[in-house]
Design a protein around this motif. Structure first.
Motif, PDB file in Angstrom:
ATOM      1  N   LYS A   1       0.827  -1.207   0.000  1.00  0.00           N
ATOM      2  CA  LYS A   1       0.000   0.000   0.000  1.00  0.00           C
ATOM      3  C   LYS A   1       0.860   1.256   0.000  1.00  0.00           C
ATOM      4  O   LYS A   1       0.356   2.360   0.223  1.00  0.00           O
TER       5      LYS A   1
ATOM      6  N   SER B   1      -5.604  13.332   0.888  1.00  0.00           N
ATOM      7  CA  SER B   1      -6.241  12.431  -0.051  1.00  0.00           C
ATOM      8  C   SER B   1      -5.202  11.507  -0.658  1.00  0.00           C
ATOM      9  O   SER B   1      -4.028  11.857  -0.743  1.00  0.00           O
ATOM     10  N   GLU B   2      -5.660  10.365  -1.063  1.00  0.00           N
ATOM     11  CA  GLU B   2      -4.744   9.403  -1.663  1.00  0.00           C
ATOM     12  C   GLU B   2      -4.288   9.897  -3.032  1.00  0.00           C
ATOM     13  O   GLU B   2      -3.154   9.677  -3.439  1.00  0.00           O
TER      14      GLU B   2
ATOM     15  N   THR C   1       4.193  10.963  -6.163  1.00  0.00           N
ATOM     16  CA  THR C   1       3.615  10.813  -4.829  1.00  0.00           C
ATOM     17  C   THR C   1       4.411  11.658  -3.858  1.00  0.00           C
ATOM     18  O   THR C   1       5.643  11.650  -3.877  1.00  0.00           O
TER      19      THR C   1
ATOM     20  N   THR D   1       0.836   8.517   4.653  1.00  0.00           N
ATOM     21  CA  THR D   1       0.452   7.529   3.652  1.00  0.00           C
ATOM     22  C   THR D   1       0.669   8.012   2.216  1.00  0.00           C
ATOM     23  O   THR D   1       0.603   7.226   1.288  1.00  0.00           O
TER      24      THR D   1
ATOM     25  N   THR E   1       0.293  11.293  -0.916  1.00  0.00           N
ATOM     26  CA  THR E   1      -0.721  11.778  -1.858  1.00  0.00           C
ATOM     27  C   THR E   1      -0.140  11.684  -3.254  1.00  0.00           C
ATOM     28  O   THR E   1       0.935  12.229  -3.517  1.00  0.00           O
TER      29      THR E   1
END
Lengths: 110, 114
Positions: free
Chosen positions: A40, B8-9, B87, B106, B108
């Motif tokens: 992920k 946001s991803e 990213t 995580t 973006t």
């Protein structure tokens, strides 16, 4: 000249095997790190070495053992590989503040 | 529990516009906050570092702000270009003994549309 290099770039192996990943930096930095990036894309610190001394071990299974023969090298040895160990492993180094990352080693455990 | 969340991803913007990425954290007390760029198949590359006592930092088309009260950092790319597509990762640096102990968000995934 490559600042932080890792070998191999790809590693495919069977469950239960033992494998090593090598890392070298030519930046003269004092501190080196290993990170794991899962499927992920979450990047998590595993180990840090400062002048050949381990100073961080973030709840990593003891099947993983870092070894630093000198300030420029930090190798990662993994025993009894498991499916869940499949990931991209990044080595990094820093002098102060920000970190330089290597290109990564993609480990696939079958 | 400790968390680092990026707004946001994925984020798509038109070329020339300003991209704004958000990093929120809970239950951390970082000494520094850093932003990295990661392209597919490559390691993260350092972009900017901001200290806890700084409000804003700039580097060319990049600007980062850090609000320790809100526990938030904003990362701006002005006049965005397709080459900015990548990213972007925020990282908290807790500056533990002898090391820059980075905890990453995580990420973006930014896409700049020509």
């Amino acid at each position: 000249d490559t600042a932080v290099s890792q070998t191999p770039k790809y590693l495919v192996t069977q469950m239960g095997n033992d494998k090593s990943i090598k890392c070298e930096q030519n930046l003269g930095h004092d501190t080196m790190y290993w990170y794991k990036q899962d499927s992920k894309k979450f990047l998590k610190i595993m180990f840090s070495y400062n002048n050949k001394e381990l100073i961080i071990n973030e709840t990593v299974p003891n099947r993983f053992s870092p070894k630093s023969p000198d300030k420029a090298h930090l190798n990662l040895h993994i025993n009894s590989l498991e499916l869940g160990d499949s990931a991209v492993y990044f080595c990094a180094s820093s002098l102060s503040g920000f970190q330089f990352f290597g290109p990564g080693t993609r480990l696939t455990v079958l | 529990s400790q968390k680092i969340e990026q707004n946001s991803e994925a984020l798509n913007i038109q070329e020339g516009k300003t991209a704004t990425l958000t990093c929120n954290y809970t239950n951390y007390s970082p000494a520094y906050l850093q932003w990295y760029r990661q392209d597919p198949g490559r390691g993260p590359v350092f972009l900017l570092l901001i200290r806890e006592n700084e409000k804003e930092k700039r580097k060319e088309r990049l600007k980062v702000t850090f609000d320790t009260t809100l526990k938030q950092s904003l990362f701006h790319i002005t006049a965005s270009q397709p080459a900015d597509s990548a990213t972007y990762l925020c990282a908290l640096d807790l500056l533990k003994t002898g090391a820059n102990n980075l905890f990453f968000g995580t990420g973006t995934r930014l896409t700049v549309i020509p």
